[in-house]
Structures are given as structure tokens and as C-alpha cells.
Enzyme design. Structure first.
Site, mmCIF file in Angstrom:
data_model
loop_
_atom_site.group_PDB
_atom_site.id
_atom_site.type_symbol
_atom_site.label_atom_id
_atom_site.label_comp_id
_atom_site.label_asym_id
_atom_site.label_seq_id
_atom_site.Cartn_x
_atom_site.Cartn_y
_atom_site.Cartn_z
ATOM 1 N NE ARG A 57 0.306 1.568 3.308
ATOM 2 C CZ ARG A 57 1.255 2.465 3.490
ATOM 3 N NH1 ARG A 57 2.513 2.103 3.605
ATOM 4 N NH2 ARG A 57 0.956 3.742 3.553
ATOM 5 C CB ALA A 59 0.176 6.905 -3.850
ATOM 6 C CD GLN A 212 -3.058 2.629 6.765
ATOM 7 O OE1 GLN A 212 -3.649 2.970 7.798
ATOM 8 N NE2 GLN A 212 -3.698 2.447 5.619
ATOM 9 C CG ASP A 253 -3.367 8.036 -1.265
ATOM 10 O OD1 ASP A 253 -3.389 8.604 -0.159
ATOM 11 O OD2 ASP A 253 -2.899 6.891 -1.427
ATOM 12 C CG ASN A 263 -2.855 11.614 2.811
ATOM 13 O OD1 ASN A 263 -2.259 10.818 2.101
ATOM 14 N ND2 ASN A 263 -2.502 11.842 4.077
HETATM 15 C C1 LIG Z 1 3.331 8.082 -0.144
HETATM 16 S S1 LIG Z 1 1.678 7.721 -0.453
HETATM 17 C C2 LIG Z 1 1.149 7.180 1.087
HETATM 18 C C3 LIG Z 1 -0.337 7.346 1.233
HETATM 19 O O1 LIG Z 1 -0.992 6.103 0.961
HETATM 20 C C4 LIG Z 1 -1.734 5.755 2.118
HETATM 21 O O2 LIG Z 1 -2.925 5.108 1.839
HETATM 22 P P1 LIG Z 1 -2.967 3.481 1.905
HETATM 23 O O3 LIG Z 1 -2.159 3.071 3.099
HETATM 24 O O4 LIG Z 1 -4.450 3.183 2.031
HETATM 25 O O5 LIG Z 1 -2.392 3.022 0.599
HETATM 26 C C5 LIG Z 1 -1.994 7.061 2.803
HETATM 27 O O6 LIG Z 1 -3.023 7.785 2.184
HETATM 28 C C6 LIG Z 1 -0.663 7.720 2.628
HETATM 29 O O7 LIG Z 1 -0.622 9.095 2.831
#
Ligand SMILES: CSC[C@H]1O[C@H](OP(=O)(O)O)[C@H](O)[C@@H]1O
Length: 362
Positions: A57, A59, A212, A253, A263
Site C-alpha cells: 500500500r 501510492a 498505518q 494519493d 489522503n
Molecule cells: C506516499 S503515499 C502514502 C499514502 O498512501 C496511504 O494510503 P494506503 O495506506 O491506504 O495506501 C496514505 O493515504 C498515505 O498518505
């Protein structure tokens, strides 16, 4: 599946092309911080599943994994050049359905499509064979990953120019090395500060419901030796009120053409709190996350995820059966709350409509 004991990970790669085994090794981020396990993927469907289930996960990391997924999907293809070009497009269309919000997914897939078109399309040289095109697609995926590492370091350099030794910096979710090829976006300045002997005191929101921040940001910063304090999401206001935070920096994102930012859910609340406390709110991202084709934040598709992430996260039921649930994985922060957008080409400030376009034309 490769299991390594949790160890002092000076650097954990979330996406690793294993050229010896000719497969994609993905760090299963669902198991962090307790276990370091690499999933061994050989098909595009396995990559699709890994993206959907947040095994990989973030972006940029999603885009990198999807690019390798396209190669996995066509590497055993046998047929004509035209048929291979069609199959590449089909694989891209399939992988594009894994998650809707992070524009890096679509940016990476479009780049793989364009490479295939250049190799196999009507204007392509006749001598390009199916085999050489397949190898070139693997090379393209590896180039996307290598470029992202350099991009993130440049973002870190620009971001660090905004911070001073001893500053308190709050971040939300994980925009670190685990979400990118290396360094991260929002966390890149923390790693560069460490290299340069600058102390930043990081406050990491745990970031419900998937945690996260707790599971990934606190883990990777602690492993690297960065000063990090874990807080619940509802504590962001009090650490600001206590004067412990002098800046906020987050990843994103998708940035719309007007500077609205999608985000992780909870980012908007942090931005409002930062504004209320007169604290700068920075967004760090590669240019591949800026989507000039999406006019405003209202046009960004927001992924909604399964209710179990809230009612029984990590297997423990914490809400009554059958209760109604709303679980958007992202929110949109209007551009007026964004102090600056930090990219590999430099720091962009309002008016974002004009200045984001200039980023791509100057
Ligand atoms: C450097 S992009 C990280 C961005 O992605 C995360 O979402 P996810 O964990 O659901 O993929 C989150 O929005 C972060 O800021």
C-alpha cells in the site's frame, strides 16, 4: 513465502524484483510490525489481490507493484506483436481496478501501456520481437522503481529546507519508505535529517482504522533511530495546543488540479487543527501524484472499504454486530488548508491552479 525474523531493518524494501527466481517479492505490510514476511508473486492476479488487501500500500508502492504486475501478466504470452500489445492493455485495465484513489496506480499503468505502444504499436520498429518487448516491460517497471527512489530523496531535500533542528513534526498514516521505493515522501525529510545530524521530533498519528501510523510509520522511524512518539488520532489537537508541533507533513494519493489533496482518512481533520493553531500543513508527493486531469477534490474517487476494518480490526470485535458503518479510506483537504506542496522539482505554493500547471511546463 519467505519469513525473516523481525530484525533491525536498516532498510525494508516493500517491493523487490527477485531476478534469481524471476518473481516479485512483496513485503506483506499487513503483518508489520510483528513479522517481516515477503509474499512471492508470479501472476498479475496475485498483485491485484496484494494491492486490494493492502499487503502492499502507499501510492508510489502501489504503482510500482502494478507495473511489475503487468510484466507478470504478459511474460509467458506467446502470439503476435499485435496480440501482445492488446494483452498489455488488458492487464493494465485489470490492475487498474484494484483500488480507485491513488493516481500513481494509473500513472504507472499508463507508462507501461505507452512503453508497449512504443515497442509494438504501428510506429514501432519492425525488428522488435515479442521476447524483446517482454524484457523491455520488465526494464520499464524496474526503471519506475529506481526513479521513485531518487524522486523521494529530492522531495526529502526540499522538505528539509522547511524544517529546523529540534522541530516537532506531526504526520498522519504512512508515507515512508514502506509506501514508496525508498525514503518515502512525508518521511523523507526525517531520514535526510538523520543523515545530516538534524533532530526532528516526530509525532505519528496511529491512523485508524488500519493503523498505518502505529504499525508502519512508528516501526520504520524507530528502526531507523528517528525520535518518534505514537499518538492516537484524537490526540493531534492536544499536542498542537501544548506547542509540541511546529509543522505537519503528510503524503497524498492524489492532488487535484486546484491543489485539493486526497489522503488517508483523518488528514482533513489534522489540516483543520493545524490551521486553527497557525501550524504549517505540508503535503509531500512526487509529480506522478499530481493529477491535472482531475479538476477539484470533489472529482477524486474515494475508496470505501469493508466495515470489518472498523468493527473487528485485526480480528477483535469492537462494535455490535449489524451496526451501520461508514468506512472511507481517504478524505479530501481543500487547498486553502495546504501551506505548500513539496515535490521533487521544488516547493509549490498557492495559487495552486497556476503553480501546479507551471510545474509541468517550466
Ligand atoms: C506516499 S503515499 C502514502 C499514502 O498512501 C496511504 O494510503 P494506503 O495506506 O491506504 O495506501 C496514505 O493515504 C498515505 O498518505
Amino acid at each position: 513465502m519467505t519469513t525473516e525474523q523481525t530484525k533491525q531493518a536498516d532498510w525494508l524494501q516493500s517491493v523487490r524484483w527477485n531476478s534469481l527466481e524471476d518473481r516479485l517479492d512483496l513485503l506483506d505490510q499487513r503483518l508489520l510490525p510483528d513479522e517481516i514476511v515477503y509474499l512471492e508473486l508470479t501472476t498479475s492476479k496475485q498483485v491485484w489481490d496484494a494491492i486490494k488487501q493492502l499487503a502492499v500500500r502507499g501510492a508510489p508502492a502501489i504503482g510500482i507493484a502494478a507495473a511489475f504486475g503487468v510484466y507478470l501478466g504478459v511474460r509467458s504470452f506467446s502470439g503476435s506483436r499485435d496480440a501482445l500489445l492488446t494483452e498489455v492493455s488488458r492487464q493494465c485495465d485489470y490492475l487498474a481496478t484494484s483500488r480507485p484513489t491513488a493516481v500513481n496506480l494509473f500513472w504507472a499503468l499508463d507508462r507501461m501501456r505507452a512503453r508497449a505502444e512504443a515497442l509494438l504499436g504501428t510506429a514501432a520498429p519492425e525488428e522488435t520481437t515479442v521476447e524483446s518487448a517482454q524484457q523491455a516491460l520488465l526494464d520499464e517497471a524496474r526503471a519506475i522503481q529506481a526513479e521513485d527512489e531518487e524522486t523521494c530523496r529530492l522531495i526529502g531535500e526540499h522538505a528539509l529546507s522547511l524544517f529546523e533542528d529540534g522541530m516537532g513534526v506531526l504526520t498522519h498514516c504512512n508515507a515512508g519508505g514502506l509506501a514508496t521505493a525508498r525514503y518515502g515522501t512525508a518521511l523523507a525529510p526525517m531520514y535526510l535529517a538523520l543523515e545530516k545530524g538534524i533532530t526532528l521530533k516526530v509525532f505519528a498519528d496511529e491512523t485508524r482504522p488500519v493503523l498505518q501510523g502505529a504499525r508502519l510509520t512508528a516501526f520504520e522511524l524507530q528502526q531507523a533511530g528517528v525520535d518518534v512518539t505514537l499518538i492516537c488520532d484524537n490526540m493531534a489537537g492536544v499536542v498542537m495546543a501544548k506547542g509540541w508541533v511546529q509543522a505537519v507533513i503528510v503524503g497524498t494519493d492524489r492532488v487535484a488540479a486546484n491543489g485539493d489533496v486526497a489522503n488517508k482518512i483523518g488528514t482533513y481533520s489534522v489540516a483543520v487543527l493545524a490551521k486553527a493553531h497557525g501550524i504549517p500543513f505540508y503535503v509531500a508527493c512526487p509529480m506522478s501524484t499530481i493529477d491535472l486531469n482531475t479538476p477539484t477534490g470533489a472529482d477524486i474517487p474515494i475508496e470505501e472499504r469493508h466495515e470489518d476494518e472498523i468493527t473487528q480490526g485485526f480480528g477483535k470485535r469492537t462494535a455490535p454486530q449489524g451496526v451501520k458503518v461508514f468506512n472511507p479510506a481517504f478524505d479530501v483537504t481543500p487547498n486553502e488548508y495546504v501551506t505548500a506542496i513539496i515535490t521533487e522539482k521544488g516547493i509549490v505554493r498557492a495559487p495552486y491552479g497556476d503553480n501546479l500547471r507551471k510545474l509541468f511546463t517550466e
